[in-house]
Write an enzyme that holds these catalytic residues in place. Structure first.
Site, PDB file in Angstrom:
ATOM      1  N   CYS A   1     -21.494  39.201 -85.685  1.00 37.26           N
ATOM      2  CA  CYS A   1     -21.387  40.562 -86.220  1.00 37.26           C
ATOM      3  C   CYS A   1     -19.964  41.081 -86.166  1.00 37.26           C
ATOM      4  CB  CYS A   1     -22.277  41.496 -85.428  1.00 37.26           C
ATOM      5  SG  CYS A   1     -23.983  41.012 -85.503  1.00 37.26           S
TER       6      CYS A   1
ATOM      7  N   TYR B   1     -26.463  42.795 -86.716  1.00 32.82           N
ATOM      8  CA  TYR B   1     -26.828  42.274 -85.400  1.00 32.82           C
ATOM      9  C   TYR B   1     -26.909  40.761 -85.462  1.00 32.82           C
ATOM     10  CZ  TYR B   1     -31.639  41.600 -87.090  1.00 32.82           C
ATOM     11  OH  TYR B   1     -32.748  41.186 -87.790  1.00 32.82           O
ATOM     12  N   CYS B   2     -26.713  40.130 -84.303  1.00 26.76           N
ATOM     13  CA  CYS B   2     -26.791  38.667 -84.181  1.00 26.76           C
ATOM     14  C   CYS B   2     -27.120  38.341 -82.736  1.00 26.76           C
ATOM     15  CB  CYS B   2     -25.491  38.010 -84.644  1.00 26.76           C
ATOM     16  SG  CYS B   2     -24.023  38.647 -83.815  1.00 26.76           S
ATOM     17  N   THR B   3     -27.085  37.079 -82.367  1.00 28.62           N
ATOM     18  CA  THR B   3     -27.570  36.660 -81.055  1.00 28.62           C
ATOM     19  C   THR B   3     -26.816  37.330 -79.909  1.00 28.62           C
ATOM     20  OG1 THR B   3     -28.174  34.522 -81.992  1.00 28.62           O
ATOM     21  CG2 THR B   3     -28.098  34.684 -79.592  1.00 28.62           C
TER      22      THR B   3
ATOM     23  N   ILE C   1     -28.398  40.769 -79.750  1.00 24.70           N
ATOM     24  CA  ILE C   1     -29.817  40.834 -79.394  1.00 24.70           C
ATOM     25  C   ILE C   1     -30.013  40.597 -77.902  1.00 24.70           C
ATOM     26  CG2 ILE C   1     -32.092  39.826 -79.841  1.00 24.70           C
ATOM     27  CD1 ILE C   1     -30.832  38.838 -82.569  1.00 24.70           C
TER      28      ILE C   1
END
Length: 297
Positions: free
Chosen positions: A197, A190-192, A219
């Site tokens: 990702c 996961y990432c912003t 996210i």
């Protein structure tokens, strides 16, 4: 009434002429009075822009009119304000550049992109599908695809947070075998907003991680769906003057000031300009040079 907004977007798609895209986005963005950052490469585009709502709507319609970008996922959030000329206060200027990578993992030769996006990446999971996976398995591993500093103020519960200062550190860590023990488990990257990702999950798959997922929309999309009522804890670090955003008025504060140990979601650069490091630090301790931060923390 002026309405400040920020858009976060990316698209992995082959681009025959990145320079032409750069000129188009620079000139149109300037004409609309937008500010922010765009990175363009032969593999696609990655950016965040701030401005007044009507201007960003015009930009969005134009951006999606280009066939390669018609399905781009554009995420909207609140800006902090506009100056007297209607320009975003969250960014100092508009920067549009062509680079080898739209996310700097330092591995441009490994990434493969076609009209469908990244080739060989992890299985996409919507926020609901993520919850279903976690409910059905007791060995799911959340793997943070951001820099370690970002995770200090917000992350998924019990996530693995690699010790990374920049995105380029991931390749070295993966190649070192540091996370080989996860190769037999379901790993959710996961990432912003989802872009890091896309690449990270493909790098992990190529290195023998057998069951790799990526949180679709990152996210940001998860927070829009579940707020602070799900598996996320804390605040979301963002790369503009806002510093971070929360998904509710009761977000947990999980960051710890490197100076005094107080709970905080605040980050700031070291006051010593030769340092170049950023810390989680409360307002009272911000003026303390990094040597003292490190000694105390």
């Amino acid at each position: 009434m002026a309405t400040p907004k920020i858009v976060l977007f990316y698209a992995f798609t082959p681009l025959a002429d990145p320079e032409a895209i750069r000129l188009w986005q620079r000139d149109f963005g300037q004409a609309l009075g937008l500010r922010g950052r765009l990175i363009i490469s032969k593999d696609g585009v990655n950016g965040t822009l701030g401005g007044d709502l009507p201007a960003l709507k015009k930009w969005s319609r134009s951006f999606r009119s280009y066939p390669a970008f018609k399905d781009a996922d554009i995420k909207w959030s609140e800006g902090t304000g506009l100056d007297a000329d209607g320009r975003s206060l969250d960014f100092p200027k508009l920067s549009v550049k062509v680079r080898d990578e739209i996310v700097s993992f330092g591995a441009p030769g490994e990434l493969r992109v076609d009209e469908g996006g990244v080739v060989g990446g992890g299985t996409r999971l919507s926020p609901d599908e993520l919850h279903a996976l976690v409910s059905s398995r007791d060995d799911v591993v959340f793997f943070d695809g951001r820099n370690a500093l970002e995770a200090e103020i917000g992350r998924f519960k019990d996530a693995v947070v690699p010790d990374t200062a920049t995105t380029r550190d991931f390749v070295e860590l993966l190649d070192s075998g540091a996370y080989d023990d996860l190769k037999g488990k379901p790993v959710v990257t996961y990432c912003t907003g989802g872009i890091r990702c896309e690449v990270l999950s493909s790098l992990m798959t190529a290195r023998g991680f057998g069951e790799v997922y990526q949180l679709d929309g990152g996210i940001v999309r998860y927070g829009e769906k579940f707020g602070d009522g799900g598996l996320w804890e804390g605040s979301l670090y963002v790369f503009d003057k806002r510093g971070s955003i929360d998904f509710s008025d009761h977000s947990a504060v999980i960051g710890t000031c490197v100076g005094c140990g107080a709970s905080t979601k605040r980050t700031a650069n070291c006051p010593d300009t030769s340092c170049g490091r950023e810390f989680v630090v409360c307002e009272s301790c911000q003026a303390v040079p990094c040597e003292e931060h490190i000694a105390v923390g």
